[in-house]
Design a protein around this motif. Structure first.
Motif, PDB file in Angstrom:
ATOM      1  N   ILE A 111      35.591  36.698  51.968  1.00 28.11           N
ATOM      2  CA  ILE A 111      34.518  37.489  51.346  1.00 28.11           C
ATOM      3  C   ILE A 111      33.467  37.840  52.385  1.00 28.11           C
ATOM      4  N   PHE A 112      33.064  36.870  53.207  1.00 32.39           N
ATOM      5  CA  PHE A 112      32.048  37.139  54.229  1.00 32.39           C
ATOM      6  C   PHE A 112      32.557  38.149  55.257  1.00 32.39           C
ATOM      7  N   ILE A 113      33.823  38.025  55.650  1.00 36.58           N
ATOM      8  CA  ILE A 113      34.392  38.964  56.622  1.00 36.58           C
ATOM      9  C   ILE A 113      34.400  40.362  56.033  1.00 36.58           C
ATOM     10  N   GLU A 114      34.837  40.505  54.803  1.00 37.99           N
ATOM     11  CA  GLU A 114      34.893  41.813  54.154  1.00 37.99           C
ATOM     12  C   GLU A 114      33.501  42.423  54.052  1.00 37.99           C
ATOM     13  N   ARG A 115      32.528  41.622  53.641  1.00 38.64           N
ATOM     14  CA  ARG A 115      31.159  42.147  53.523  1.00 38.64           C
ATOM     15  C   ARG A 115      30.595  42.526  54.877  1.00 38.64           C
ATOM     16  N   GLY A 116      30.959  41.774  55.881  1.00 36.40           N
ATOM     17  CA  GLY A 116      30.498  42.065  57.234  1.00 36.40           C
ATOM     18  C   GLY A 116      30.977  43.405  57.725  1.00 36.40           C
ATOM     19  N   LEU A 117      32.135  43.848  57.225  1.00 38.80           N
ATOM     20  CA  LEU A 117      32.671  45.141  57.623  1.00 38.80           C
ATOM     21  C   LEU A 117      32.165  46.257  56.734  1.00 38.80           C
ATOM     22  N   GLY A 118      31.407  45.923  55.700  1.00 36.74           N
ATOM     23  CA  GLY A 118      30.786  46.952  54.883  1.00 36.74           C
ATOM     24  C   GLY A 118      31.678  47.592  53.850  1.00 36.74           C
ATOM     25  N   PHE A 119      32.749  46.940  53.459  1.00 35.84           N
ATOM     26  CA  PHE A 119      33.651  47.546  52.492  1.00 35.84           C
ATOM     27  C   PHE A 119      33.507  46.993  51.081  1.00 35.84           C
ATOM     28  N   SER A 120      32.766  45.935  50.932  1.00 40.71           N
ATOM     29  CA  SER A 120      32.778  45.229  49.656  1.00 40.71           C
ATOM     30  C   SER A 120      32.298  46.083  48.499  1.00 40.71           C
ATOM     31  N   SER A 121      31.381  47.009  48.730  1.00 46.42           N
ATOM     32  CA  SER A 121      30.874  47.788  47.617  1.00 46.42           C
ATOM     33  C   SER A 121      31.871  48.835  47.156  1.00 46.42           C
ATOM     34  N   GLU A 122      32.821  49.166  47.993  1.00 48.85           N
ATOM     35  CA  GLU A 122      33.734  50.254  47.663  1.00 48.85           C
ATOM     36  C   GLU A 122      35.097  49.771  47.181  1.00 48.85           C
ATOM     37  N   VAL A 123      35.685  48.848  47.897  1.00 48.34           N
ATOM     38  CA  VAL A 123      37.041  48.431  47.558  1.00 48.34           C
ATOM     39  C   VAL A 123      37.009  47.083  46.862  1.00 48.34           C
ATOM     40  N   THR A 124      37.086  47.094  45.579  1.00 54.21           N
ATOM     41  CA  THR A 124      37.170  45.861  44.807  1.00 54.21           C
ATOM     42  C   THR A 124      38.342  45.996  43.866  1.00 54.21           C
ATOM     43  N   ALA A 125      38.709  44.912  43.252  1.00 58.00           N
ATOM     44  CA  ALA A 125      39.857  44.949  42.340  1.00 58.00           C
ATOM     45  C   ALA A 125      39.621  45.950  41.221  1.00 58.00           C
ATOM     46  N   GLU A 126      38.371  46.103  40.780  1.00 58.03           N
ATOM     47  CA  GLU A 126      38.097  46.982  39.642  1.00 58.03           C
ATOM     48  C   GLU A 126      38.207  48.462  39.994  1.00 58.03           C
ATOM     49  N   ASN A 127      37.786  48.838  41.222  1.00 51.14           N
ATOM     50  CA  ASN A 127      37.758  50.271  41.506  1.00 51.14           C
ATOM     51  C   ASN A 127      38.816  50.701  42.516  1.00 51.14           C
ATOM     52  N   LYS A 128      39.795  49.862  42.755  1.00 60.14           N
ATOM     53  CA  LYS A 128      40.874  50.239  43.653  1.00 60.14           C
ATOM     54  C   LYS A 128      41.654  51.378  43.006  1.00 60.14           C
ATOM     55  N   PRO A 129      41.910  52.459  43.731  1.00 56.78           N
ATOM     56  CA  PRO A 129      42.597  53.581  43.117  1.00 56.78           C
ATOM     57  C   PRO A 129      43.996  53.194  42.667  1.00 56.78           C
ATOM     58  N   SER A 130      44.408  53.764  41.562  1.00 57.75           N
ATOM     59  CA  SER A 130      45.697  53.369  41.006  1.00 57.75           C
ATOM     60  C   SER A 130      46.641  54.556  40.813  1.00 57.75           C
ATOM     61  N   GLY A 131      46.224  55.732  41.195  1.00 53.78           N
ATOM     62  CA  GLY A 131      47.078  56.901  40.988  1.00 53.78           C
ATOM     63  C   GLY A 131      48.337  56.842  41.836  1.00 53.78           C
ATOM     64  N   THR A 132      49.393  57.437  41.344  1.00 58.55           N
ATOM     65  CA  THR A 132      50.640  57.472  42.100  1.00 58.55           C
ATOM     66  C   THR A 132      50.659  58.706  42.990  1.00 58.55           C
ATOM     67  N   ILE A 133      51.508  58.671  43.977  1.00 57.60           N
ATOM     68  CA  ILE A 133      51.621  59.798  44.895  1.00 57.60           C
ATOM     69  C   ILE A 133      52.133  61.006  44.109  1.00 57.60           C
ATOM     70  N   PRO A 134      51.429  62.125  44.166  1.00 56.14           N
ATOM     71  CA  PRO A 134      51.858  63.306  43.415  1.00 56.14           C
ATOM     72  C   PRO A 134      53.298  63.693  43.762  1.00 56.14           C
ATOM     73  N   GLU A 135      54.030  64.078  42.748  1.00 56.02           N
ATOM     74  CA  GLU A 135      55.450  64.387  42.899  1.00 56.02           C
ATOM     75  C   GLU A 135      55.673  65.465  43.963  1.00 56.02           C
ATOM     76  N   GLY A 136      56.671  65.223  44.778  1.00 58.84           N
ATOM     77  CA  GLY A 136      57.030  66.189  45.805  1.00 58.84           C
ATOM     78  C   GLY A 136      56.210  66.080  47.071  1.00 58.84           C
ATOM     79  N   LEU A 137      55.252  65.180  47.087  1.00 60.63           N
ATOM     80  CA  LEU A 137      54.404  65.012  48.273  1.00 60.63           C
ATOM     81  C   LEU A 137      54.608  63.615  48.852  1.00 60.63           C
ATOM     82  N   SER A 138      54.238  63.467  50.106  1.00 58.83           N
ATOM     83  CA  SER A 138      54.344  62.141  50.727  1.00 58.83           C
ATOM     84  C   SER A 138      53.068  61.869  51.515  1.00 58.83           C
TER      85      SER A 138
END
Ligand code: SF4
Length: 124
Positions: A21-48
């Motif tokens: 947790i301390f390492i993650e906060r030290g890198l400044g990502f904690s406010s953005e990437v959390t279990a609650e707001n992690k994107p969940s969309g699938t890769i749009p069909e036909g794209l990679s």
């Protein structure tokens, strides 16, 4: 498992989680990437996804997960003021779903909403 080895295991686990947790906060990502707001969309069909070894992506230090940015080459991304610099907030990004979008600069596929490259500029 004996009572003392269970206690040791739990204590070490607690230290490990706290350290991460301390390492993650030290890198400044904690406010953005959390279990609650992690994107969940699938890769749009036909794209990679854009390959991080794509020449343009590589030249711009692009990573599909901004946490993997090479901070030695891009120290500005580590600054607290850059903590919200993700593809989804970039002027070059066109959202396709919550997790993926198209980039006007790195166009050989789709980029993650939580990606980053050195061409990032604030979406107006
Ligand atoms: S230019 Fe913007 S949208 Fe494209 S890869 Fe870089 S940060 Fe992401």
């Amino acid at each position: 498992m004996s009572k003392s080895s269970r206690k040791t295991f739990l204590t070490k686990s607690l230290y490990l989680v706290t350290s991460l947790i301390f390492i993650e906060r030290g890198l400044g990502f904690s406010s953005e990437v959390t279990a609650e707001n992690k994107p969940s969309g699938t890769i749009p069909e036909g794209l990679s996804p854009v390959s991080e070894s794509d020449p343009t992506a590589k030249a711009l230090g692009f990573h599909q997960d901004a946490k993997h940015t090479d901070f030695t080459l891009n120290p500005e991304r580590k600054e607290p003021s850059a903590k919200n610099q993700f593809c989804k907030h970039c002027a070059q990004y066109t959202k396709l779903n919550d997790a993926w979008g198209k980039c006007n600069i790195i166009s050989a596929g789709v980029v993650s909403s939580l990606g980053w490259c050195s061409a990032w500029s604030q979406k107006m």
